[in-house]
Every structure is written in C-alpha cells, then in structure tokens.
Scaffold this motif. Structure first.
Motif, PDB file in Angstrom:
ATOM      1  N   UNK A  79       0.823  -1.214   0.000  1.00  0.00           N
ATOM      2  CA  UNK A  79       0.000   0.000   0.000  1.00  0.00           C
ATOM      3  C   UNK A  79       0.857   1.264   0.000  1.00  0.00           C
ATOM      4  N   UNK A  80       0.423   2.229  -0.788  1.00  0.00           N
ATOM      5  CA  UNK A  80       1.150   3.489  -0.879  1.00  0.00           C
ATOM      6  C   UNK A  80       2.140   3.552  -2.026  1.00  0.00           C
ATOM      7  N   UNK A  81       2.483   2.407  -2.607  1.00  0.00           N
ATOM      8  CA  UNK A  81       3.414   2.424  -3.726  1.00  0.00           C
ATOM      9  C   UNK A  81       2.745   2.965  -4.977  1.00  0.00           C
ATOM     10  N   UNK A  82       3.567   3.499  -5.866  1.00  0.00           N
ATOM     11  CA  UNK A  82       3.094   4.068  -7.131  1.00  0.00           C
ATOM     12  C   UNK A  82       3.273   3.013  -8.230  1.00  0.00           C
ATOM     13  N   UNK A  83       2.203   2.762  -8.964  1.00  0.00           N
ATOM     14  CA  UNK A  83       2.207   1.692  -9.968  1.00  0.00           C
ATOM     15  C   UNK A  83       1.782   2.242 -11.319  1.00  0.00           C
ATOM     16  N   UNK A  84       2.503   1.834 -12.359  1.00  0.00           N
ATOM     17  CA  UNK A  84       2.113   2.127 -13.728  1.00  0.00           C
ATOM     18  C   UNK A  84       1.432   0.897 -14.304  1.00  0.00           C
ATOM     19  N   UNK A  85       0.190   1.074 -14.777  1.00  0.00           N
ATOM     20  CA  UNK A  85      -0.571   0.022 -15.453  1.00  0.00           C
ATOM     21  C   UNK A  85      -0.492   0.313 -16.950  1.00  0.00           C
ATOM     22  N   UNK A  86       0.422  -0.394 -17.633  1.00  0.00           N
ATOM     23  CA  UNK A  86       0.682  -0.114 -19.047  1.00  0.00           C
ATOM     24  C   UNK A  86      -0.326  -0.869 -19.911  1.00  0.00           C
ATOM     25  N   UNK A  87      -0.984  -0.135 -20.830  1.00  0.00           N
ATOM     26  CA  UNK A  87      -2.018  -0.752 -21.658  1.00  0.00           C
ATOM     27  C   UNK A  87      -3.254  -1.042 -20.848  1.00  0.00           C
ATOM     28  N   UNK A  88      -3.724  -0.028 -20.124  1.00  0.00           N
ATOM     29  CA  UNK A  88      -4.755  -0.235 -19.099  1.00  0.00           C
ATOM     30  C   UNK A  88      -6.149  -0.421 -19.661  1.00  0.00           C
ATOM     31  N   UNK A  89      -6.383  -0.111 -20.955  1.00  0.00           N
ATOM     32  CA  UNK A  89      -7.737  -0.219 -21.489  1.00  0.00           C
ATOM     33  C   UNK A  89      -8.702   0.671 -20.742  1.00  0.00           C
ATOM     34  N   UNK A 105      -1.182   4.907 -12.059  1.00  0.00           N
ATOM     35  CA  UNK A 105      -1.268   5.638 -13.320  1.00  0.00           C
ATOM     36  C   UNK A 105      -1.516   4.619 -14.420  1.00  0.00           C
ATOM     37  N   UNK A 106      -2.653   4.740 -15.103  1.00  0.00           N
ATOM     38  CA  UNK A 106      -2.971   3.855 -16.205  1.00  0.00           C
ATOM     39  C   UNK A 106      -2.767   4.560 -17.528  1.00  0.00           C
ATOM     40  N   UNK A 107      -2.067   3.910 -18.458  1.00  0.00           N
ATOM     41  CA  UNK A 107      -1.802   4.485 -19.774  1.00  0.00           C
ATOM     42  C   UNK A 107      -2.336   3.560 -20.857  1.00  0.00           C
ATOM     43  N   UNK A 108      -2.958   4.142 -21.868  1.00  0.00           N
ATOM     44  CA  UNK A 108      -3.488   3.349 -22.971  1.00  0.00           C
ATOM     45  C   UNK A 108      -3.512   4.211 -24.231  1.00  0.00           C
ATOM     46  N   UNK A 109      -3.293   3.618 -25.408  1.00  0.00           N
ATOM     47  CA  UNK A 109      -3.298   4.419 -26.642  1.00  0.00           C
ATOM     48  C   UNK A 109      -4.671   4.913 -27.053  1.00  0.00           C
ATOM     49  N   UNK A 110      -5.742   4.416 -26.443  1.00  0.00           N
ATOM     50  CA  UNK A 110      -7.092   4.823 -26.826  1.00  0.00           C
ATOM     51  C   UNK A 110      -7.642   5.872 -25.865  1.00  0.00           C
ATOM     52  N   UNK A 111      -7.864   7.069 -26.387  1.00  0.00           N
ATOM     53  CA  UNK A 111      -8.482   8.107 -25.561  1.00  0.00           C
ATOM     54  C   UNK A 111      -9.911   7.726 -25.216  1.00  0.00           C
TER      55      UNK A 111
END
Length: 409
Positions: A79-89, A105-111
C-alpha cells in the motif's frame, strides 16, 4: 480517418495463410493505430461486462484470475506504492490495484478507453478517484518523469508493442531503484493462434510475438536484473484424494498433473518480473553477498561495566561490505544490533534490538553503540547484526555475564 475494413487484412496474409503482424504494423501509421484502438471502444456502454474484469463471466474469470494471481505474486506491491498500469484499457486493473491502496497511473493508446474508464470510475467507484489517474499514451515515450513509479505492470498488453526493447528502456527509466516490472505475456506462437488472427483481421491492429530470450536480452541491455518467470497454471489437472495425498508425501507427481504443469511452462501464459537494481546496493540485498561468503561487518567490544544489575556496553561496528545499511526502523533491510540472551535454559535470540543509527551506514563507515542490558537470569549474551526481514549477518559477539568476551565472530 477511414475505418478499417476486415477485408483489408488480405494484403498482409503470407504464404501460410496467416496475417503477418510485422507487415501489418509497418503499414499502420500512428493516427491509424489510434483510430483503430478507439474503434474497439466505440458504442461500448459502461454496463458492458468488460468493465467487470476479471469477473466478466465464468469463462473469463477462469482464464484471467490465474494470470492475475501470478502477476500480483511477482509484483510484491505494498500500500502506498506508485504503480504504472501499461495498456490499461478501460482501467479495470488500475481500479483493482487502487482498491489495494496503491497509487495507479494507467496508460493506454485509446483516448476513448480512457474517457470511458474515467466515467465508470466517477459513477461506480468515486472513492478511488484520488488513487487512479488514467491518461492516453501517445507514442513510445512514457509520459512520466524519471524514477517516478515503484512498480510497472503490463497485463497482456506487450504483444501490442512492436518495439518491445524501446518499451523496456522506458520502463527502466520511470522505475525507482529497486522497482519491479511485471510483464504478463502469451507464449511463443501467440500471433499465429486463431484468436490473435481473428482480432488482427477484425481490428487491423498487429499482435506481435513476445520471445522470452529476446525480451530478457533487451531487458539486460536496458539495465534490468533479476529476471524471473512464473508460468500461469490455468488448467491444472485435478487429483482425487488418494493421488493428492501420495503426491504430498513426496511421491512423483501423477502423470496428468505433471503433463499440465509442463503444458503451462511450454505453451501457456507466463509472468516475467524484472528489477531495476539499486545504484549502490543496500542492506535489502545483503543476503546475496552473505551467501557468497563476502565479509559484511566487524563487531568488537570496546567497553563494559557493571552497574548494579545492569551491564553497560560499548560495541564498535564497522561496515566491511559494499552495501549501504538502511537505518533500523525504516522497514525491510533496516540494520540493527540483535541481542540474544543466554540463560540456563538456552538462548533467546530475539531478546532485544538496539538501534545502530538514525541514518544510513555507508560502506567502510565505523560507529560505536552504547546500551545497557539487564543481567537478571542471564549467563551471557550473543550480539549480532540483523537486516530486518532479510538476514542475520552471522558475525556474533559472545559476552559472558561479567561483560567479558567469550567469542567474537
């Protein structure tokens, strides 16, 4: 932008009758790829079962949960850690991670996927809004500062990436020292499977292979260490009670179970973990140096005196290794003096902890620690260093009840 038509896939079919993902990717520019990603989410209501992953339906649950469990095992998140969810949909995994107290932080190519994910969050889980940030991924560079996340997870999204080596370099850049990246990827032959071929034909988006050896080579070149692979046991053969008991008593695994394990290793989904090493290793990593027999520390008694029933000691400590010692009380790897009390009945190893320092102890640094021990019922003490939650140093200083050296490690 012209909408992709499934018959266009014929231009990328090879002599084997299969779509070549490399050719499809080479013929797809960035704007076309974005439009095709967005098209996947057109007309999808917030009530769609895809927002309920991994519990969309029984078949999806059976297929997804084993991979998710393996990924969480390797991610080692707290808990408290920062996570990148790549290709989060639409952010289903980002929401699950946030429910565990992680900042995601979730990142995805689809706006379009991002917009719908944010809308679902606002309507159904507004309490998570402060922990989840969903953004569009535009190009190969991750829109994050250097060393800004503690964990990265790419859950069945790596096959969408043509230049996987470049992505690994970006993951390394944004991870903090000691950070972990977990990649959930399909086995070799994924792009030739009927499902992948059907998706490429329908959506016009390439599904690439994720070759394990190539991936590991690229990861090492990026700077990662500690590569581990955990096969996803999605369809293990069940055992009857007698066979289960026999296997648990040390007998070889029954043939059907052994075959399903081998199948998972050879042809199933795999989870891969990679670690960004510390610039200068610290005491969280000291167990490896100990296993190699490297000198870690020296302890010596510099003063001892008896005051009524208390023994006052001054112990000199020197860091002989190449690791920074984290301060005791800072979490896993924090280094303390561990005092064991020797009595007529034996040794109570975890009798007491003594804080070394409020600050890190650098390689080569020496310091002195003063403390007192209650002599009641004690015939002596064993003093050692311990990296909490990691390992004892095994350089014991043994002292008798009068404060005299009995044995030094």
């Amino acid at each position: 932008m012209v909408v992709w038509q499934s018959q266009e896939a014929e231009a990328f079919v090879g002599a084997d009758g299969l779509i070549d993902p490399a050719r499809l990717a080479a013929a797809t520019d960035g704007a076309s790829a974005t439009a095709r990603h967005d098209a996947l989410h057109d007309g999808v209501p917030l009530s769609d079962r895809s927002f309920r992953l991994p519990f969309a339906d029984p078949a999806t649950t059976r297929a997804t949960l084993p991979a998710l469990s393996a990924a969480m095992q390797l991610l080692q998140a707290a808990p408290g850690q920062r996570v990148l969810d790549y290709g989060c949909g639409n952010g289903w995994l980002s929401r699950l991670l946030a429910q565990q107290g992680l900042e995601v932080t979730g990142l995805d190519p689809s706006q379009r996927a991002i917009d719908k994910g944010l809308a679902f969050l606002a309507v159904h889980q507004p309490q998570l809004a402060k922990l989840v940030r969903l953004s569009r991924l535009d190009g190969p560079r991750l829109p994050l500062p250097d060393q800004s996340v503690d964990r990265v997870i790419a859950f069945q999204s790596l096959h969408q990436v043509a230049d996987q080596a470049a992505l690994l370099r970006e993951m390394f850049r944004v991870l903090t020292e000691g950070g972990i990246a977990v990649l959930v990827a399909e086995a070799a032959g994924h792009s030739r499977a009927p499902g992948a071929q059907a998706r490429m034909r329908a959506a016009g988006l390439a599904e690439h292979e994720v070759p394990l050896e190539d991936l590991w080579q690229a990861a090492r070149e990026a700077g990662f260490t500690g590569g581990q692979v955990l096969p996803v046991m999605a369809e293990l053969a069940p055992l009857d009670i007698e066979a289960f008991n026999r296997a648990g008593s040390g007998e070889p695994l029954p043939g059907a179970l052994a075959a399903s394990v081998q199948q998972a290793i050879g042809k199933g989904t795999r989870c891969i973990s990679l670690t960004r090493p510390f610039g200068t290793p610290d005491s969280r990593e000291i167990a490896a140096a100990k296993a190699e027999g490297k000198p870690l520390a020296a302890l010596s008694l510099t003063a001892a005196s008896i005051r009524n029933e208390r023994l006052a000691l001054t112990v000199a400590v020197r860091n002989l290794g190449g690791h920074r010692w984290l301060p005791g009380g800072s979490g896993p790897g924090g280094v303390n003096l561990g005092v064991g009390r020797v009595t007529e009945g034996g040794t109570e190893r975890d009798y007491r902890r003594v804080r070394l320092s409020q600050h890190e102890v650098a390689p080569g640094e020496a310091l002195q620690v003063e403390f007192e021990l209650d002599r009641h019922n004690a015939t002596g003490w064993v003093i050692d260093l311990v990296a909490e939650g990691v390992t004892w140093f095994d350089v014991p200083l043994q002292i008798d009840a009068a404060g005299r050296i009995a044995k030094a490690g």
